[in-house]
Design a protein around this motif. Structure first.
Motif, short mmCIF file in Angstrom:
data_model
loop_
_atom_site.label_atom_id
_atom_site.label_comp_id
_atom_site.label_asym_id
_atom_site.label_seq_id
_atom_site.Cartn_x
_atom_site.Cartn_y
_atom_site.Cartn_z
N PRO A 68 -14.28 -6.10 -17.67
CA PRO A 68 -14.14 -7.44 -17.08
C PRO A 68 -15.29 -7.73 -16.12
CG PRO A 68 -12.05 -6.27 -17.03
CD PRO A 68 -13.07 -5.27 -17.47
N GLN A 69 -15.73 -8.97 -16.12
CA GLN A 69 -16.86 -9.36 -15.29
C GLN A 69 -16.41 -9.54 -13.84
OE1 GLN A 69 -20.15 -9.49 -16.54
NE2 GLN A 69 -18.94 -8.42 -18.10
N GLU A 70 -17.05 -8.79 -12.97
CA GLU A 70 -16.78 -8.89 -11.54
C GLU A 70 -18.03 -9.40 -10.84
OE1 GLU A 70 -14.01 -8.24 -10.00
OE2 GLU A 70 -12.81 -7.01 -11.39
N PRO A 71 -17.90 -10.36 -9.91
CA PRO A 71 -19.07 -10.84 -9.18
C PRO A 71 -19.55 -9.79 -8.19
CG PRO A 71 -17.08 -11.80 -8.28
CD PRO A 71 -16.66 -11.03 -9.49
N ASP A 72 -20.82 -9.86 -7.82
CA ASP A 72 -21.39 -8.94 -6.85
C ASP A 72 -21.05 -9.44 -5.45
OD1 ASP A 72 -22.85 -7.28 -5.24
OD2 ASP A 72 -24.79 -7.70 -6.16
N PRO A 73 -20.25 -8.70 -4.67
CA PRO A 73 -19.92 -9.17 -3.33
C PRO A 73 -21.12 -9.18 -2.38
CG PRO A 73 -18.50 -7.35 -4.01
CD PRO A 73 -19.61 -7.45 -5.00
N GLY A 74 -22.17 -8.45 -2.76
CA GLY A 74 -23.38 -8.42 -1.94
C GLY A 74 -23.24 -7.63 -0.66
N ALA A 75 -22.24 -6.77 -0.57
CA ALA A 75 -22.00 -6.04 0.67
C ALA A 75 -22.78 -4.75 0.78
CB ALA A 75 -20.50 -5.74 0.79
N LEU A 76 -23.23 -4.23 -0.35
CA LEU A 76 -23.88 -2.92 -0.33
C LEU A 76 -25.34 -3.02 -0.75
CD1 LEU A 76 -21.14 -0.61 -1.95
CD2 LEU A 76 -21.64 -0.96 0.47
N THR A 77 -26.18 -2.26 -0.06
CA THR A 77 -27.58 -2.15 -0.45
C THR A 77 -27.68 -1.33 -1.73
OG1 THR A 77 -27.91 -0.11 0.78
CG2 THR A 77 -28.26 -2.21 1.98
N ASP A 78 -28.86 -1.31 -2.33
CA ASP A 78 -29.06 -0.50 -3.53
C ASP A 78 -28.79 0.98 -3.25
OD1 ASP A 78 -29.64 -2.69 -4.99
OD2 ASP A 78 -31.78 -2.24 -5.29
N ASP A 79 -29.25 1.46 -2.09
CA ASP A 79 -29.04 2.88 -1.77
C ASP A 79 -27.56 3.19 -1.64
OD1 ASP A 79 -31.87 4.29 -0.76
OD2 ASP A 79 -31.86 2.12 -0.68
N ALA A 80 -26.82 2.32 -0.96
CA ALA A 80 -25.38 2.55 -0.80
C ALA A 80 -24.65 2.42 -2.13
CB ALA A 80 -24.81 1.57 0.22
N ALA A 81 -25.08 1.47 -2.95
CA ALA A 81 -24.45 1.29 -4.26
C ALA A 81 -24.67 2.51 -5.15
CB ALA A 81 -25.01 0.04 -4.94
N ALA A 82 -25.89 3.04 -5.14
CA ALA A 82 -26.18 4.23 -5.95
C ALA A 82 -25.32 5.40 -5.49
CB ALA A 82 -27.66 4.58 -5.84
N GLY A 83 -25.18 5.56 -4.19
CA GLY A 83 -24.36 6.65 -3.66
C GLY A 83 -22.91 6.51 -4.04
N LEU A 84 -22.39 5.27 -3.99
CA LEU A 84 -20.99 5.05 -4.33
C LEU A 84 -20.70 5.42 -5.79
CD1 LEU A 84 -18.16 4.01 -3.69
CD2 LEU A 84 -18.95 1.71 -4.30
N ILE A 85 -21.53 4.96 -6.71
CA ILE A 85 -21.30 5.24 -8.13
C ILE A 85 -21.39 6.74 -8.40
CG2 ILE A 85 -22.27 4.97 -10.44
CD1 ILE A 85 -20.66 2.58 -9.54
N ALA A 86 -22.41 7.41 -7.83
CA ALA A 86 -22.54 8.86 -8.05
C ALA A 86 -21.34 9.61 -7.47
CB ALA A 86 -23.84 9.36 -7.42
N ALA A 87 -20.86 9.17 -6.31
CA ALA A 87 -19.72 9.85 -5.69
C ALA A 87 -18.43 9.60 -6.46
CB ALA A 87 -19.57 9.38 -4.24
N LEU A 88 -18.26 8.39 -7.00
CA LEU A 88 -17.08 8.10 -7.80
C LEU A 88 -17.07 8.94 -9.08
CD1 LEU A 88 -16.86 4.21 -7.45
CD2 LEU A 88 -15.21 5.87 -6.58
#
Length: 836
Positions: free
Chosen positions: A502-522
């Motif tokens: 499902p398509q989710e909009p980008d909330p824009g709350a996380l920087t690229d570095d934080a986003a990369a860390g979140l996906i790797a940690a998940l």
């Protein structure tokens, strides 16, 4: 226009009638056909009815190949044979790319794509025959697909035909698996292949993990140069991986008039197509095992085989998966050699000694026995067999690996406790990526938006080139602006993944570095790691992790490790790809590992009991506070551990305690039961029994040091039998000698010692004995100055034979002491001669 001459020249045509009859009669068959016979190209066309004029005999055939490069190449070759374009009668579907239409009768797919179709439509509506090509490679997806197809034939579509095809395979095993299916053998191409044994002249270290001795690669490059000089035609050189291909390509630089090409799974499709299309000049093709099967590389007359292959290995306890370098099997070596004889007589140069050949494994290790089984476990659960107990598999999945996979699936919410898939698990299975990455995509999309989450998951689904670096966020930025083959495949995968959720909009709350860390940690919560120092980390799993020199991640307080491997002899894993995270992200992604426990243990550093309430994220300690009233049972266990580590010296050993222990050791040695064994090991084993401490009084090392070991040892005496009362009789602490003195015995040696001045034993004819008269004392006869003058266990013999020499030596030195001629008749004394 159909290329009839090319079709007629393929040797497998001679067995087509028999193959058709086998499939008609049994519904399944095994085809063994050497390389170059047309097994991958002519057989599907013939079985689909595309090589004859009878349109009514046409069937829809799905051909499953283990690799994308093989699937595309096979489809193109079959389309060429029919004089058509790919996508007409013959098409292909691989992850992220499909070229097939309504008129397609033969569709070549990867085994992964076939599994996805079986999960969506178990009946495979409209498909008449499935060909599992190159089944000898024993890829996990292929084994799983075969098991599912056998279920389909048994329960849903008995008329679905199944063909297992390979150049070198365990025909008997596959025939048995397919229910006693007939085996059809095709004769090979008549082109002979000469074998040249070309081992290195000097010693070469065996492969270790991903490491290959540079000396071997230099030798392989030299053999390629030798082959170019000794033989005509193109050279196909087999190497284990991309790194080795790049190294040998560098060593071959400067070859005049020779084009050096690199073929592997990560190579751009255009490069792969160029290799398979041939060329006007002479070529050296450096390839991984992707070139072993289902491909004819035009112009090749020579194969150089390094003799190595890469296989997956999984450390289930640490959640680490990696490839390791192994010796290629004999089956793989035959496949590789066959590439040299596809079009004309050829030569294979084998970079090992002929004597080593018989020691190679017969077949490659089945992937199901060595790989991470998480994706397999989810496939089996969605198929309705969570334990894979009823699946028809050539090799059963190892129980430990399957249990570890189930644990991951439960943690990600993909299956229930009984193994049945959840709706979320079914969604994860349909995404066509590893369940860990599916979890990261589903849970990361609401946080980052679907597009950004898909971009990061696509990066992790196919490991980026090493030159991109180890910082996932920077790799992400490089892929976005990249124009290489990897970036092109990455964009295609992003489109596929983004369209699958499902398509989710980008909330824009996380920087690229934080986003990369979140996906790797998940995706890899057990690999969330906290810094120990500048370059070393501790992962939630308990495994250490280290960064390479110059890594941008070295200053990170927390790290999400996306790709790591752990060499066999290394204490820590090497981080290949990771991202900086903060503690909040670590707790969010790895929350399942969060726990607060009372921890009571013996600290080797403090040499004392430590009692704390500890908050941990797996093996990573977050905070701790002292426990004022720890559980007495845990304290006792910790103190016992301390005793075992530090030894019995932690207790207070008075001289009386030491003496009692020595006396008990003597009695156990001489009389046995019921006298207790009092060695260190025995006392430590029975520590709780004889120490008898009270937890409220002994809770630290200081309490142990106050314990009187002698008083404690008395608890081991045989009170129940009454023998304890005889301790002083059997092993007296002192004995009385003729002079009236009570002399302490020394039990520290093998035989108890009575050390006494010689004059005090005058008149004693026999050696004193203890332990019910069984053991004579070892008498140390001392001079008046207290020095040993003689040692004997037979006093009568000493008075008779030895005393005279001692008397002659000492009477002049000690004239004030008595030295009678007959000591057995003399009066014992502790004094000198009569005073004047």
């Amino acid at each position: 226009m159909i290329h009839a001459d090319a079709l007629a020249s393929l040797p497998v045509r001679t067995v087509l009638p028999g193959l058709s009859a086998a499939l008609d009669g049994h519904g399944a068959a095994v085809l063994c056909a050497p390389p170059g016979t047309g097994k991958t190209t002519l057989v599907p066309l013939a079985l689909a009815g595309l090589t004859g004029d009878d349109a009514s005999a046409r069937r829809r055939v799905v051909v499953a190949e283990p690799r994308r490069i093989a699937a595309r190449a096979a489809a193109r070759r079959m389309a060429w044979l029919l004089g058509e374009q790919v996508g007409e009668s013959v098409g292909f579907t691989v992850r992220g790319e499909r070229r097939a239409g309504p008129s397609t009768l033969v569709e070549v797919v990867t085994t992964g794509v076939l599994l996805q179709r079986l999960q969506r439509d178990p009946e495979l509506a409209g498909v008449d025959l499935v060909v599992l090509d190159e089944c000898h490679e024993r890829h996990l997806d292929a084994d799983t697909a075969a098991a599912f197809l056998l279920d389909v034939r048994a329960a849903l579509r008995p008329g679905l035909r199944l063909l297992a095809a390979s150049a070198t395979t365990d025909a008997e095993g596959w025939a048995k698996l397919l229910g006693g299916a007939p085996v059809v053998m095709a004769e090979g191409v008549s082109h002979p292949v000469e074998v040249v044994w070309a081992p290195p002249a000097g010693p070469v270290r065996p492969p270790h993990g991903m490491r290959v001795d540079p000396a071997l690669l230099e030798h392989v490059a030299a053999v390629v140069r030798r082959a170019l000089g000794e033989r005509s035609g193109d050279v196909l050189c087999f190497l284990p991986g991309v790194g080795e291909i790049a190294r040998v390509a560098g060593l071959l630089g400067g070859l005049a008039g020779v084009e050096v090409l690199q073929v592997h799974g990560r190579a751009p499709a255009a490069v792969q197509d160029a290799v398979l299309a041939g060329g006007p000049g002479r070529r050296v093709v450096l390839a991984t095992s992707v070139a072993e099967s289902s491909l004819t590389v035009p112009g090749v007359r020579v194969v150089v085989d390094a003799g190595l292959a890469r296989e997956p290995r999984t450390d289930h306890a640490r959640g680490l998966s990696a490839l390791t370098t192994v010796r290629a099997s004999r089956a793989a070596a035959r496949q590789r050699a066959g590439r040299a004889g596809r079009e004309a007589p050829g030569t294979v140069y084998r970079c090992w000694a002929e004597g080593e050949d018989a020691r190679l494994p017969r077949f490659p290790a089945p992937e199901i026995t060595v790989a991470d089984l998480t994706a397999f476990a989810l496939q089996a659960a969605c198929w309705g067999d969570p334990g894979a107990a009823s699946l028809a598999l050539l090799d059963p999945p190892p129980a430990g690996a399957l249990a570890a996979a189930r644990a991951v699936l439960e943690a990600t919410g993909a299956v229930e406790r009984d193994g049945r898939p959840t709706e979320r698990g079914r969604r994860m299975a349909r995404l066509g990526v590893h369940p860990r990455l599916a979890r990261a995509l589903l849970d990361g999309a609401p946080e980052l938006g679907t597009r950004r989450a898909a971009e990061l998951v696509a990066l992790l689904s196919e490991e980026p080139p090493r030159e991109y670096g180890d910082d996932l966020a920077e790799v992400w930025r490089r892929a976005r602006r990249g124009g290489d083959g990897y970036a092109a495949r990455w964009r295609a995968e992003v489109r596929r993944l983004a369209g699958a959720v499902p398509q989710e909009p980008d909330p824009g709350a996380l920087t690229d570095d934080a986003a990369a860390g979140l996906i790797a940690a998940l995706a890899f919560p057990e690999r969330v790691a906290r810094a120990r120092n500048e370059s070393a980390f501790l992962m939630v799993s308990g495994t250490g992790a280290v960064l390479g020199e110059g890594s941008r991640l070295r200053s990170a307080p927390w790290l999400a490790v996306a790709v790591a491997d752990r060499p066999v002899s290394a204490a820590s894993a090497r981080v290949r790809l990771g991202a900086v995270i903060d503690e909040r992200t670590a707790l969010e992604a790895a929350g399942a590992f969060l726990a607060e426990d009372e921890e009571v243990h013996w600290s080797t550093e403090r040499r004392d009991v430590v009692a704390r309430s500890v908050r941990r994220l797996g093996a990573v300690e977050l905070s701790a506070r002292a426990l004022p009233a720890p559980d007495p049972r845990l304290v006792r266990a910790a103190l016992l551990t301390g005793l075992r580590e530090e030894g019995l010296g932690l207790l207070r050993w008075t001289p009386e305690a030491v003496s009692l222990r020595q006396r008990l050791a003597f009695l156990h040695r001489e009389l046995g039961e019921p006298w207790p064994e009092v060695t260190d090991a025995a006392l430590l084993e029975r520590a709780e029994e004889w120490l008898g401490w009270e937890p409220e009084r002994v809770s630290r090392r200081a309490g142990l040091e106050r314990l009187d070991a002698g008083k404690a040892l008395e608890r081991l005496l045989p009170w129940a039998t009454g023998e304890a009362a005889r301790l002083a009789e059997l092993a007296p602490e002192r004995v009385e000698v003729p002079s009236g003195s009570r002399i302490r015995l020394d039990y520290s040696g093998e035989q108890p010692v009575l050390a006494v001045k010689l004059q005090e034993l005058f008149g004693l004819g026999e050696t004193p004995r203890i332990a019910d008269g069984r053991v004579p004392l070892l008498v140390h006869l001392l001079s008046p100055a207290g020095r040993p003058a003689a040692v004997t266990a037979d006093l009568a013999s000493f008075w008779r034979d030895g005393y005279r020499a001692v008397r002659a030596e000492l009477r002049g030195r000690y004239p004030r002491h008595p030295w009678p001629e007959d000591p057995t008749a003399a009066v014992p004394t502790r004094r000198t001669n009569a005073r004047r």
